[in-house]
Design an enzyme around this catalytic site. Structure first.
Site, PDB file in Angstrom:
ATOM      1  CB  THR B  14      -0.867   0.517   0.916  1.00  0.00           C
ATOM      2  OG1 THR B  14      -2.058  -1.348   1.731  1.00  0.00           O
ATOM      3  CG2 THR B  14      -1.964   1.330   1.509  1.00  0.00           C
ATOM      4  CB  VAL B 131       5.347   8.478  14.983  1.00  0.00           C
ATOM      5  CG1 VAL B 131       4.368   8.667  16.127  1.00  0.00           C
ATOM      6  CG2 VAL B 131       6.807   7.646  14.874  1.00  0.00           C
ATOM      7  CB  ILE B 135       0.137  13.719  12.500  1.00  0.00           C
ATOM      8  CG1 ILE B 135      -1.194  13.833  11.627  1.00  0.00           C
ATOM      9  CG2 ILE B 135       0.416  14.054  12.958  1.00  0.00           C
ATOM     10  CD1 ILE B 135      -2.135  12.630  12.811  1.00  0.00           C
ATOM     11  N   GLY B 186     -11.070  -5.605   7.042  1.00  0.00           N
ATOM     12  CA  GLY B 186      -9.809  -5.286   6.520  1.00  0.00           C
ATOM     13  C   GLY B 186      -8.747  -3.871   7.027  1.00  0.00           C
ATOM     14  CD  GLU B 189      -2.067  -6.201   9.638  1.00  0.00           C
ATOM     15  OE1 GLU B 189      -2.007  -7.192   8.924  1.00  0.00           O
ATOM     16  OE2 GLU B 189      -1.466  -4.737   8.745  1.00  0.00           O
ATOM     17  CE  LYS B 204       2.355   4.109  14.191  1.00  0.00           C
ATOM     18  NZ  LYS B 204       1.038   3.345  14.491  1.00  0.00           N
ATOM     19  N   GLY B 306      -2.991   4.239   5.626  1.00  0.00           N
ATOM     20  CA  GLY B 306      -3.607   4.003   4.970  1.00  0.00           C
ATOM     21  C   GLY B 306      -2.434   5.091   3.514  1.00  0.00           C
TER      22      GLY B 306
END
Lengths: 432, 432
Positions: B14, B131, B135, B186, B189, B204, B306
């Site tokens: 992705t 992280v 952002i 989805g 996981e 993170k 994403g």
């Protein structure tokens, strides 16, 4: 380790003092971060002997004399869109000195020319402190949110206005009463026009537009409405509808069938949904929402003014200059910043909150409704409140989504009626 | 214009796909920003022939082969804290290639060693995508909020957990039911352990701690509690008290009389006030609050995962490398990152929400209250709810501010009672 970065500071007010203090207090850490020391080699301020709570050396009354020192960078904290501030920044860039400034008025007016000068001479002109104080929104737009295009930027960019609106809501008092108290507390200037009239927000918005859309800063085509006309009644009705009133700067890109890509820049009080991020920016804080399209919306908030937050922005710019990092002033080559293709006035599509103060006379509602209907404005909901004897009656309406121009035409006709006692008020309902 | 930056991408899932698409779709704009072209010269993925919706050339099945190409920078999007990802990043840095990675697990474990290697070889190792997705919190901590010291960083850093908690609240369903649905859609996981158990948030948080406090990333002393034990009842009671439950990563610096400056790192579900910024981070979004002391608190939120948001972070790192900007991996010299001086376990001072599932038997409340009192935990408020026949009784308490260790001692004793039907639940009430 390479030689220190030599810094000259013009202006030792709140922000200038904060910069001197931060560079002193955190000298070791900042040296590690920058890879070299940051030394203040000269300062300029009106009064050499004023007690400021920090030591300074090599004082001069004439800011322009700083250009003659061996400083690598001039920090301009004088302010103003012309005069000595402009002369100093130009002279610095012509003398091979980098510039860090908090001066939004100067950059909103001369930003492109100054950036072109800086880039031609391979110099840095940095201005994180000019917009939203310590919030790193300039850096975020210049360096981070760059890969998927920006659709819009909306911000609460003036802490004084946001403080006044927050206080009006909390206390139910009028704009005038809260402003007076804010002035007494030092939260508002003796002449508050630039803040409450929206001018300061306009300067900052122009810079965000440039960063977001690659256009030269342009105040000319910006519609600017301040918060002076907002009443406790407006704030009360907003709350009934589930909204809060905030002074927003909005810059939005859209496609117009005739004009191609256009950008709308507007500063106005707007209704924002009570649970939205901007609605929860309270008091003197600032907040910015960036719609980065596919990459999603981002929200930034924090302290938009004051000694430490603004000094924090100046210091971060200085550390980057010390590191020798390369950034274009507005993220793209300044010489190629495009001319703004402004959206037509009144093109804003929105639902609108309308408030009328009218005489309690027969036919007044019919007259208002008739005028709105004639310009194609349709009403979604209406509230009419009872009145005390001899008071005017308040009528509040929310329209369906309509272009602002149509609403303005109707309000102009309605304002001319002898049954209407004050200028009608219109406030857009922001979707986000 | 200088020669293009040559990029090799390892991993075409992705995020990798998003990077390739963004570099292609916005080629002109990114070239203007970077001052040179950004060319993908090689890619590595398991299957050369899989339909991915974009063109790629110079494919190799072996990621390590990318080190042999003439790429200037390797983008590592394979993942995992050891194995091929670690080998690739080490080999790249040893071969004079910059690295951009989204791999928080790798950096949380080997971040200091890799950063030392990069800085020794004058190479960039950048990880904005590791992280909070799009952002720019890594950049903000590394470059912006650097002048007044950081007191704490608190974040919602895992979109899967936040989505599950948001859905549990909206629908009243159980953790297990919502997780199952999230997996079907989805959003989670097949093996959700790393997300819902808090491990991903821990990775993170370790990186944010390093940026904020100048310590080497250290997972060893981190207390990590996931969201598996949160029930609809907890969420309901939170709401009654004016709070919402969020999985937070918290890193906080404080002064301990015996130990000097200590840092507490913890991942746990926490109650946050309903009107606070973090409480309003919904669904798969991420949000981070940074307390920069005098310079004030700052809040950042947006899409934390994403394709487009994460690709946006990778692309911003690539543009900076193309510009030749200099930044230390964690903002300070990596070789001097200090060893974590961890706050003692259970040192967290907080009010606590406690939930007990007990038999409806005489003396049970006295037993619980007695144990709490023995360890010095005092109760501010209590709710006991009626029950259907044969169900256990739920008792909920809010304590006064107390160290977590004292509460834990009491709960251990209470859990041993034969009148208590499930492991008691404790959740801190975050002040902010």
């Amino acid at each position: 380790m390479i030689s220190p970065l030599k810094i000259a500071v013009a202006g030792l007010g709140t922000v200038g003092g904060g910069v001197v203090k931060a560079l002193t207090a955190r000298r070791l850490d900042l040296t590690e971060r920058a890879g070299r020391e940051l030394d203040i080699v000269a300062v300029s301020a009106r009064d050499a002997n004023k007690a400021r709570g920090f030591a300074h050396t090599n004082w001069t009354a004439d800011p322009l004399a700083l250009v003659k020192t061996d400083a690598d960078v001039i920090v301009e904290l004088i302010g103003g869109d012309e005069g000595i501030a402009r002369q100093l920044v130009e002279a610095a860039l012509e003398s091979g000195k980098h510039v860090v400034t908090a001066n939004k008025a100067l950059l909103a007016k001369h930003g492109k020319a100054l950036a072109v000068k800086a880039e031609k001479n391979n110099l840095q002109l940095k201005f994180e402190a000019a917009v939203a104080g310590g919030i790193p929104i300039v850096k975020a737009l210049r360096e981070s949110l760059i890969s998927h295009g920006i659709h819009s930027v909306k911000g609460i960019l003036n802490g004084t206005c946001n403080y006044i609106l927050t206080e009006m809501e909390a206390s139910g008092r009028s704009f005038a009463a809260v402003l007076k108290e804010a002035q007494a507390k030092g939260y508002a200037e003796a002449d508050p026009t630039l803040d409450v009239g929206g001018g300061d927000t306009a300067h900052k918005l122009a810079l965000l537009s440039t960063l977001a859309f690659g256009i030269a800063p342009d105040l000319g085509a910006m519609r600017v409405v301040g918060i002076e006309q907002i009443t406790p009644a407006d704030i009360h009705f907003a709350s009934e509808f589930g909204f809060r009133i905030k002074l927003l700067g909005v810059s939005r890109r859209s496609h117009d069938a005739g004009q191609g890509w256009v950008i709308e820049q507007v500063v106005h009080p707007a209704m924002v949904r009570a649970r939205s991020p901007l609605a929860n920016v309270d008091g003197a804080a600032n907040g910015v929402v960036v719609d980065a399209g596919e990459a999603g919306p981002y929200f930034f908030s924090g302290r938009g003014a004051g000694e430490a937050p603004t000094a924090s922005a100046v210091v971060s710019d200085l550390v980057e200059i010390a590191q020798g990092s390369f950034t274009q002033v507005f993220g793209r080559p300044a010489a190629r910043l495009a001319k703004l293709n402004a959206a037509g006035a009144g093109a804003t599509q929105s639902a609108w909150y309308l408030r009328f103060e009218v005489l309690d006379a027969p036919g007044v509602l019919a007259e208002i409704a008739g005028q709105l209907s004639q310009t194609g404005v349709s009403i979604e909901s209406m509230i009419q409140r009872g009145r005390a004897p001899s008071e005017s009656v308040t009528i509040v309406m929310i329209t369906h989504e309509t272009a602002g121009a149509a609403v303005e035409r109707a309000l102009k006709a309605i304002a001319a009626s002898d049954k209407v006692r004050a200028r009608p008020c219109m406030i857009p309902m922001e979707a986000a």
